[in-house]
Design a protein around this motif. Structure first.
Motif, mmCIF file in Angstrom:
data_model
loop_
_atom_site.group_PDB
_atom_site.id
_atom_site.type_symbol
_atom_site.label_atom_id
_atom_site.label_comp_id
_atom_site.label_asym_id
_atom_site.label_seq_id
_atom_site.Cartn_x
_atom_site.Cartn_y
_atom_site.Cartn_z
ATOM 1 N N CYS A 121 0.834 -1.205 0.000
ATOM 2 C CA CYS A 121 0.000 0.000 0.000
ATOM 3 C C CYS A 121 0.872 1.260 0.000
ATOM 4 C CB CYS A 121 -0.906 0.037 1.223
ATOM 5 S SG CYS A 121 -1.827 -1.498 1.524
ATOM 6 N N PRO B 256 -6.409 -3.100 3.605
ATOM 7 C CA PRO B 256 -5.410 -2.637 2.645
ATOM 8 C C PRO B 256 -6.017 -2.106 1.347
ATOM 9 C CG PRO B 256 -4.761 -4.733 3.597
ATOM 10 C CD PRO B 256 -6.177 -4.495 4.022
ATOM 11 N N ARG C 135 -4.585 0.019 -2.398
ATOM 12 C CA ARG C 135 -3.352 0.284 -3.133
ATOM 13 C C ARG C 135 -2.803 1.677 -2.860
ATOM 14 N NH1 ARG C 135 -3.416 -2.659 -8.975
ATOM 15 N NH2 ARG C 135 -3.941 -4.742 -8.228
ATOM 16 N N THR D 64 -5.361 1.536 6.844
ATOM 17 C CA THR D 64 -4.840 0.829 5.665
ATOM 18 C C THR D 64 -4.329 -0.552 6.046
ATOM 19 O OG1 THR D 64 -4.223 2.938 4.655
ATOM 20 C CG2 THR D 64 -3.168 0.959 3.784
#
Length: 339
Positions: A184, A230, A232, A226
């Motif tokens: 990420c 998760p 990107r 995140t």
């Protein structure tokens, strides 16, 4: 994410410190890495006292040293039995025109900001791929991948490289079948940290934070979210999202505004600051801190109050002109009636 083992580089100051504390407050087992050993010990005590289930391990390391980063991963695994989250938050900055910035300093910045992340990713993934689980989070920036600003070419170049690196790393992990590992990129805009005091400065001008700065705690909360879910790419804060949308719609206008703000609001007149190499080669030591003193929290509260006042005023004006209840109030009542 039950009592996760989390490695945070750059944990002595700024965003890295805020991230370590945010995980510790949720009962995380936090492994702290930075160059300033005595500051790390202080942060470790703060983390251990943040939650009854939290524990912290300080491992002094320079992220430009591949062997030291490998040793960091081994120490984290030996201590916690796994590595659930690895946050690459270590970074340095340079401010100065391209022709005034010493090339050796640019090389050092790239070694910290880019190769430090490469070393961290390689060390983390060696463990995570064996586990078939884990989240690698790289703290990039809006500056570079999305927008540019004068006098920050080296920093922007390094942060743009991280986003590209993460994109390709995801492709390689997919090809390798490592579907339990996530990569990420977190992209904040300006943050109220000691970054501007720590950065090398070759502008000859005193530097002020880019308005309006977010708090490091806001970025830390985004990193924790995140890790749990998760994604990107994560753009942090309303200012960063506004800049992203604006650049997508009118890139030339946004570039012009950023250039003007940088030149006239973020830099004092010439001759107000000496040339300095900042913390490029020396640890932050006694200057390490969570915040940079830009009063970001107070400014955020004031901006929110101003927006609420403006919305209320607009609603009141609309009600007077139409003789109907303000739109915001009507919308709120309808929302509450929904099943």
């Amino acid at each position: 994410m039950d009592r996760p083992v989390v490695v945070v580089t750059g944990a002595s100051s700024g965003v890295g410190r805020a991230v370590a504390l945010a995980f510790a407050r949720r009962g995380g087992q936090v492994v702290l890495a930075a160059r300033s050993a005595h500051v790390l010990d202080e942060v470790a005590r703060e983390c251990a006292g943040a939650h009854r289930a939290a524990h912290a391990l300080a491992v002094p390391a320079d992220v430009t040293d591949e062997a030291a980063v490998d040793a960091l991963a081994q120490a984290a695994f030996a201590w916690g039995g796994r590595i659930d989250v690895w946050v690459n938050a270590a970074g340095v900055g340079i401010l100065g025109a391209v022709d005034r910035t010493p090339p050796q300093e640019v090389r050092r910045l790239l070694d910290v900001n880019v190769m430090g992340v490469v070393h961290g990713a390689r060390a983390a993934l060696a463990v995570m791929c064996r586990q078939d689980s884990g989240v690698l989070i790289d703290v990039s920036s809006l500056l570079g991948p999305v927008i540019g600003a004068p006098y920050m070419s080296a920093y922007a170049m390094s942060k743009a490289a991280l986003v590209t690196f993460d994109d390709i790393l995801r492709q390689e992990l997919a090809l390798a079948g490592a579907r339990g590992v996530a990569v990420c990129s977190v992209l904040p805009a300006a943050v109220d940290t000691p970054f501007f005091r720590h950065a090398a400065n070759h502008t000859g001008r005193e530097v002020r934070a880019v308005p309006p700065p977010a708090t490091p705690e806001r970025v830390a909360r985004a990193v924790v979210r995140t890790a749990r879910r998760p994604r990107r790419r994560v753009v942090v804060g309303p200012s960063a999202r506004l800049l992203t949308w604006g650049h997508a719609l009118a890139p030339g206008l946004v570039r012009a505004v950023v250039t003007r703000v940088t030149e006239h609001r973020c830099l004092a007149p010439r001759g107000t600051a000496p040339d300095t190499s900042g913390i490029l080669s020396a640890p932050s030591a006694s200057t390490a801190a969570l915040r940079g003193g830009w009063a970001a929290g107070r400014r955020t509260a004031l901006r929110r109050a101003a927006l609420l006042a403006a919305a209320a005023a607009a609603g009141a004006l609309g009600a007077r002109s139409t003789g109907r209840a303000p739109f915001v109030g009507r919308r709120t009542r309808r929302t509450r009636l929904r099943p």
